[in-house]
Design an enzyme around this catalytic site. Structure first.
Site, PDB file in Angstrom:
ATOM      1  N   SER A  67       0.842  -1.199   0.000  1.00  0.00           N
ATOM      2  CA  SER A  67       0.000   0.000   0.000  1.00  0.00           C
ATOM      3  C   SER A  67       0.880   1.254   0.000  1.00  0.00           C
ATOM      4  CB  SER A  67      -0.948  -0.053   1.198  1.00  0.00           C
ATOM      5  OG  SER A  67      -1.969   0.904   1.088  1.00  0.00           O
ATOM      6  N   ASP A 126       1.887  -5.596  -7.719  1.00  0.00           N
ATOM      7  CA  ASP A 126       0.471  -5.940  -7.716  1.00  0.00           C
ATOM      8  C   ASP A 126      -0.253  -4.714  -7.193  1.00  0.00           C
ATOM      9  OD1 ASP A 126      -1.997  -7.036  -7.663  1.00  0.00           O
ATOM     10  OD2 ASP A 126      -1.543  -8.687  -6.324  1.00  0.00           O
ATOM     11  N   HIS A 144      -7.595  -5.757  -0.560  1.00  0.00           N
ATOM     12  CA  HIS A 144      -6.385  -4.955  -0.445  1.00  0.00           C
ATOM     13  C   HIS A 144      -5.498  -5.387   0.720  1.00  0.00           C
ATOM     14  CE1 HIS A 144      -3.720  -1.569  -0.867  1.00  0.00           C
ATOM     15  NE2 HIS A 144      -4.035  -1.087   0.327  1.00  0.00           N
TER      16      HIS A 144
END
Length: 285
Positions: free
Chosen positions: A156, A209, A269
């Site tokens: 993230s 990703d 996520h």
């Protein structure tokens, strides 16, 4: 419970309650088992960066750790794989949230690099808080352990900081073999930055990703390659494998994650390659 931690909890809960939180399968091609194993490994390193106490990341030597209001990371040394691993933590606090929303584009100026192309101001500020120490520690480790490679990783927010760090490290240490693994990485800079990342590190040394819709391209942002898209979202009941990962082309491949409607920061996520981010302290022993 801290509001950011609560959001992560809700994300994990959503996964646990949904056996098929999946995007439709499109053009599966698969990747090698060895690459899939690497993606799993560095997902664990990215998760380890969230732990409050991580004395032995994945059982390896902790070289140095950093814990500042806007930057959390560690550097580990894996003597069996002959690697120096730099791992950056993702969002877990109000300060991190403020970093995320500072979306102004500014020149990429950091220890070891000064370029006119633009990157996310908040991500750069976070990286620059530890940049000098990271560069110094990696340089000294490579001097003590010649022949070791460098791997930079993060999830993230940590993925975007990792992209900046890897680019700066490769610019300052061009002879050091370096690979970049990021998971759930938002767009980090403009098209010129994306091109520079690929040219400097090498597209074949980048494994991303990403979150395709974050941050919006209309703000001047572009993803860099190379995305490895797990086109069927994993769950704790179905960790999938190399046949469900597609190697994409370029930074904004319309046949990869951009081919589906994104829901932004969703339950998937916090779950990558069989690993629930944040919640596994066993990655630190």
């Amino acid at each position: 419970m801290h509001p950011c931690t609560f959001s992560l909890f809700l994300g994990v809960l959503g996964i646990l309650l949904s056996p098929t939180y999946a995007s439709p399968v499109r053009s599966p091609r698969g990747i090698s088992s060895s690459l899939y194993d690497d993606l799993v490994l560095y997902t664990k390193y990215s998760s380890a960066a969230y732990q409050i106490f991580c004395p032995r990341p994945l059982g390896n030597t902790l070289v140095e750790s950093f814990s500042l209001p806007n930057a959390h990371a560690f550097i580990a040394r894996d003597d069996s794989r002959r690697e120096i691993v730099v791992s950056f933590r993702g969002s877990l606090s109000i300060v991190d949230a403020l970093t995320d929303i500072n979306v102004f584009l500014v020149p990429f100026v950091s220890p070891g690099i000064a370029k006119p192309f633009k990157v996310h101001a908040g991500f750069l500020l976070a990286y620059n808080a530890v940049a000098k120490s990271v560069l110094g520690t990696v340089s000294s480790q490579l001097a003590m352990f010649p022949g070791y490679a460098v791997v930079v990783t993060g999830h993230s927010l940590g993925g975007s900081i990792a992209a900046l760090a890897a680019t700066a490290l490769k610019t300052a240490l061009p002879d050091a073999p370096l690979r970049l693994f990021t998971f759930g990485q938002p767009r980090t800079g403009d098209a010129n930055f994306a091109a520079f990342v690929e040219d400097t590190i090498g597209a074949d040394n980048i494994f991303r990703d990403g979150v395709p819709s974050i941050i919006a391209r209309l703000l001047g942002y572009e993803h860099h390659g190379t995305q490895y898209w797990q086109f069927v979202d994993p769950t704790p009941f179905n960790t999938l494998g190399p046949t469900t990962v597609k190697k994409c082309v370029g930074g904004e491949d319309p046949t990869c994650s951009d081919s589906i409607l994104s829901t932004g920061i969703n339950p998937a996520h916090v779950f990558y390659f069989g690993q629930v981010m944040v919640l596994n302290p066993l990655v630190c022993v």
